[in-house]
Write an enzyme that holds these catalytic residues in place. Structure first.
Site, mmCIF file in Angstrom:
data_model
loop_
_atom_site.group_PDB
_atom_site.id
_atom_site.type_symbol
_atom_site.label_atom_id
_atom_site.label_comp_id
_atom_site.label_asym_id
_atom_site.label_seq_id
_atom_site.Cartn_x
_atom_site.Cartn_y
_atom_site.Cartn_z
ATOM 1 N N THR A 280 -55.852 -58.704 35.876
ATOM 2 C CA THR A 280 -55.565 -57.977 37.122
ATOM 3 C C THR A 280 -54.218 -58.356 37.746
ATOM 4 O OG1 THR A 280 -56.700 -59.703 38.357
ATOM 5 C CG2 THR A 280 -58.017 -57.791 37.728
ATOM 6 N N LYS A 281 -53.502 -59.291 37.134
ATOM 7 C CA LYS A 281 -52.260 -59.773 37.749
ATOM 8 C C LYS A 281 -51.139 -58.728 37.642
ATOM 9 C CE LYS A 281 -53.808 -63.845 38.968
ATOM 10 N NZ LYS A 281 -55.272 -63.682 39.003
ATOM 11 N N ASN A 282 -50.006 -58.962 38.321
ATOM 12 C CA ASN A 282 -48.907 -57.978 38.337
ATOM 13 C C ASN A 282 -48.389 -57.696 36.937
ATOM 14 O OD1 ASN A 282 -49.318 -58.654 41.032
ATOM 15 N ND2 ASN A 282 -47.208 -58.153 41.569
ATOM 16 N N MET A 283 -48.490 -58.680 36.053
ATOM 17 C CA MET A 283 -48.293 -58.451 34.614
ATOM 18 C C MET A 283 -49.375 -59.251 33.895
ATOM 19 S SD MET A 283 -45.135 -60.930 33.427
ATOM 20 C CE MET A 283 -45.775 -61.086 31.749
ATOM 21 N N TYR B 288 -53.637 -63.147 33.764
ATOM 22 C CA TYR B 288 -54.976 -62.537 33.716
ATOM 23 C C TYR B 288 -54.880 -61.016 33.928
ATOM 24 C CZ TYR B 288 -59.802 -61.519 34.866
ATOM 25 O OH TYR B 288 -61.052 -60.967 34.878
#
Ligand SMILES: Cc1ncc(COP(=O)(O)O)c(C=O)c1O
Length: 355
Positions: free
Chosen positions: A178-181, A176
């Site tokens: 906002t995730k780290n990737m 998603y």
């Protein structure tokens, strides 16, 4: 305003998206296969199977392990709703076990008391980028013959004892925004079991291996090559993103005194999806208003235990787990993303110290 999250894109994403458009294959195709290969390496697993999002990854992982009506799955109530909902989708029942006040992850010391003859699996959540106490959880699972589905939606590249999140049990990740990737929306399942990998591929594509032959009841939970193009550019930058998050988190922890800062237990590699702190002697809403006025974005992950959400109360849940109750009332997250500048960090620290 310093945002709580800030996805980072450059020409790498654009180049790969253009390749996909030029190829004419925009649904699931070679870019998804390539992302799966690179992701399997990242999670130290033999197989990675891409899905439309992290929620479908969890749903399919449970189904592939045969979990359904009448089964119970032990999990944490302090997480995003998708973790528990994925259990409900299968017809099984989430059983909530309290969290630890230092790591915010499921407390392994409380798991065995929650096991019943119906328990089929444990779903630890690796919250905020820190793995749950997976060593202890795997021991319990082995003793009681339980499946472990790791919700690693927030833990790309996290490790315990040098071993990657998603490689202990069956791993489920979210891509998603906002995730780290990110791939915009997207999900990934990791496993070392070839049979589970085959079942997952069938489940995500209407139970079909040969076109228009359908062997089991499946879904359309596929990822597209357009999303995979973004994911591929991002996975190649993940180490750098995670390192910048770590440096930001350590700087914040060094300077913040007004709040309880995060704990990183020995042998755990934290990837700082969120930098979450607790305010124990103040009004959280007023504090967040003050941060906003100082130009510092924040978020409450998560304000309500899952068992108190209406959708769960309507299903008969009456839990009241003391650590979860305390943490949901005190916690909030500060920006830790890779785009923060030194002056952003100074602004965040000054704002928090003035609470
Ligand atoms: C812990 C956790 N589990 C599951 C999910 C679901 O992932 P998605 O939003 O990609 O469906 C998320 C994502 O937000 C999450 O944070």
């Amino acid at each position: 305003m310093i945002p709580i999250s800030s996805p980072q894109f450059d020409d790498a994403e654009l180049t790969l998206i253009k390749e996909v458009l030029a190829s004419g294959i925009v649904a699931q195709g070679p870019k998804v296969a390539q992302l799966e290969q690179e992701f399997a390496k990242l999670a130290g697993s033999q197989f990675a199977i891409a899905t439309a999002n992290g929620t479908t990854a969890l749903h399919l992982a449970l189904l592939a392990h045969g979990i359904g009506t009448g089964d119970e799955v032990i999990t944490s109530p302090f997480t995003f709703i998708a973790s528990a909902n994925s259990i409900l989708y299968t017809g099984a029942r989430p059983v909530f076990v309290d969290i630890r006040a230092d790591t915010y992850n499921i407390d392994p010391d409380l798991i065995e008391a929650a096991i019943t003859p119906r328990t089929k699996a444990i779903m630890p959540i690796h919250l905020f980028g820190l793995m749950a106490d997976i060593g202890a959880i795997m021991d319990i699972a082995r003793r009681h013959n339980l499946i472990v589905i790791e919700d690693a939606a927030q833990a790309h590249g996290a490790m315990f004892n040098g071993q990657y999140a998603g490689s202990f049990g069956t791993g489920c990740f979210s891509l998603y925004a906002t995730k780290n990737m990110t791939s915009g929306e997207g999900g990934m399942i990791t496993t070392n079991d070839p049979q589970i990998a085959e079942t997952l591929k069938l489940l995500r594509a209407h139970g079909s291996k040969v076109r228009y032959q359908h062997d089991i009841l499946g879904y359309n939970f596929r990822l597209t090559d357009l999303h995979a193009a973004v994911g591929l550019a991002q996975i190649r930058k993940l180490c750098d993103f995670n390192e910048r998050r770590r440096i930001n988190a350590e700087f914040l922890s060094e300077h913040l005194t007004r709040v309880i800062t995060p704990t990183v237990p020995d042998k755990f590699h934290h990837v700082w999806h969120q930098y979450s702190v607790r305010l124990v002697d103040g009004d959280r809403d007023a504090a967040l208003d003050k941060l906003k006025a100082a130009g510092v974005g924040s978020g409450i992950f998560y304000p309500i235990p899952i068992y108190r959400q209406k959708v769960y109360v309507d299903r008969g849940y009456t839990d009241h787990l003391p650590v979860t109750e305390m943490v949901t009332a005190q916690i909030f997250s500060l920006p830790v993303h890779p785009a923060l500048s030194s002056s952003d960090l100074e602004t965040i620290i000054a704002a928090v110290e003035s609470i």
